[in-house]
Each structure stands twice: as C-alpha cells, then as structure tokens.
Scaffold this active site. Structure first.
Site, PDB file in Angstrom:
ATOM      1  N   TYR A  32     -83.996 -65.340 -12.843  1.00  0.00           N
ATOM      2  CA  TYR A  32     -83.383 -65.476 -14.302  1.00  0.00           C
ATOM      3  C   TYR A  32     -84.389 -65.091 -15.512  1.00  0.00           C
ATOM      4  CZ  TYR A  32     -80.791 -66.787 -18.975  1.00  0.00           C
ATOM      5  OH  TYR A  32     -80.273 -66.612 -19.416  1.00  0.00           O
ATOM      6  N   SER A  41     -82.309 -63.053 -22.901  1.00  0.00           N
ATOM      7  CA  SER A  41     -82.522 -64.293 -23.401  1.00  0.00           C
ATOM      8  C   SER A  41     -84.191 -64.296 -23.661  1.00  0.00           C
ATOM      9  CB  SER A  41     -82.540 -64.878 -21.595  1.00  0.00           C
ATOM     10  OG  SER A  41     -82.937 -66.697 -22.267  1.00  0.00           O
TER      11      SER A  41
END
Length: 257
Positions: free
Chosen positions: A155, A142
């Site tokens: 995350y 990501s």
C-alpha cells in the site's frame, strides 16, 4: 496559460471508486459546488445506491479500473460527455503482513488497482482534456506513501508511486492546459480504521480505546480526518487555479509530526 475552468458549476466530473467511502464524499462535495458527476466502481449495487441517494445529477458506470478493456469501454461509453474533472480515487488497502509473508499476487493486486488504475484512467481521458486545452486531474494518494506504516509495504509503495506519477504527468500536460495534483489524506475515520484498531488491540493485547489513542496521538490535532473533509479538500484544490504538480497533505498534522 492554464485552460482551467472556474467555477465548478456546470462541469462534468468522473470519480472512480465512487460508490462508497471517500468516493461518495467527493461526489457529494462536487455536487454541492454545482458539478454533475459520473461515478465508477466494481460494485454495481453500491454505485446504484449512491446514484439514487444523490439524484439525477449523478450517474454510474461499472468499471474495474485495473482492466484496460473495462477502461476502454468506459471511455467509449462516455464519449458524448465533456469530462473536465477526473478524480482517481479507486484503491484497495491490500494485505497487512511483513513483506516476507506477502505473496506476489497480493502485491500485484494492490499495484493493479492503486497505480495501474490511475495510469489507465489518465491515458483514456487526458487526450480529450488536452485537446480542449482545459481540465483537472486529482489523484488520491496517502500520507502512508511518505512515512513508514509497518506491515503495509504494498500500500505504501503504491501511494508513493501515485505521487511520483502525479508530479511527472503534471509536467507533461500542464503546458497543454490541464492540471494534475494529488491529495494525500491521513487516516480517515470510518469502518476501515475501526477494523485496524480492533486488529491492533488484538495483536498487542491492549484495548480498542488504547489502540486508537496510540494512533491518533501522533497527529498534531489529535484526531483523524473525516470523509467529508477529504471531499471538501478536493473541491478546494479544484478552485486553486495555480495549483499544478502539487501533493497536498490532509492528515490533521500526522506527517508534520
């Protein structure tokens, strides 16, 4: 010399987190290029529905990639398949809170799925690829692993770990004919981002539209990417025969700015 096989037609791909969202989009893109796909995940109902939607070229296996026993059983069950493409897509978003309010259990859960899962899947399926001298691994990371995203430390840290894992693993197995790369999508339009915009609007006292515009205005293209674009990026990377150890941004210019 790389043992990469091209084109994608006739190959068997294994996609984790394949029952919905990005995994489903990646599955559709692989099918369109002629691959057969095995999808895995924890939600059997979603896997079954996705397999039925795509037809006979998609099969499914229930597996929690964070559990070594589950991954071992998955590998044993697929021993008769020549898995030559592995897409490690399974991941969870984790808590949205300041780091000091995140519990160790919440932190561990994110890393168990997002990082340990990639480790376990690669550990299970790479030996057959290196033995044949051919194969491709794509890990879904990501852009949040490379830029600040407030109140999302587990995350972001987990996705940076995936990028680091990818670079090192590529150096280990590249000489054996297997390529390893990561794809870093930016924000993807869909239910998850819609939820985020609602929560941000509530937090700041703004409207949903204002929260969305504030976010997407940070990208060069002024929009988010789509699930289908992520699927197309995966197959494009698989066709790039010299790609190894790379991390590719697909963010509509979010990182560039």
């Amino acid at each position: 010399m790389s043992g990469r096989t091209a084109p994608l037609a006739g190959r068997v791909a294994l996609v984790t987190g394949g029952g919905s969202g990005l995994g489903r989009a990646v599955t559709g893109a692989l099918l369109a290029d002629g691959s057969r796909v095995v999808i895995t995940g924890r939600n059997e109902a979603a896997l079954k529905e996705t397999a039925a939607h795509f037809g006979a070229q998609v099969s499914y296996r229930v597996c929690d990639v964070s559990r070594a026993d589950d991954v071992g059983e998955l590998a044993a069950g697929l021993a008769g398949e020549e898995i030559s493409i592995l897409v490690n897509n399974a991941g969870i978003a984790g808590p949205v809170a300041p780091l000091t309010e995140i519990t160790p259990q919440e932190w561990d859960e994110v890393f168990d799925v997002n990082v340990r899962g990639v480790f376990l899947m690669c550990r299970a399926f790479l030996p057959a690829m290196t033995g044949r001298g051919a194969g491709d691994v794509i890990n879904i990371a990501s852009v949040s692993g490379k830029r600040p995203l407030l109140r999302r430390t587990p995350y972001c840290a987990s996705k940076m770990a995936v990028i680091g894992l990818t670079a090192t693993l590529a150096g280990e197995v590249g000489p054996l004919g297997v390529t390893v790369n990561s794809l870093s999508p930016g924000p993807v339009s869909g239910p998850r981002m819609e939820r985020n915009f609602r929560l941000e609007a509530e937090r700041t006292g703004s409207s949903y539209a204002q929260a969305e515009q504030e976010f997407v205005g940070r990208s060069a293209l002024g929009r988010m990417v789509t699930e289908d674009e992520v699927g197309e990026a995966v197959t494009a990377m698989l066709r790039m025969r010299g790609l190894c150890g790379a991390d590719i941004d697909l963010s509509a210019g979010m990182v560039a700015r």
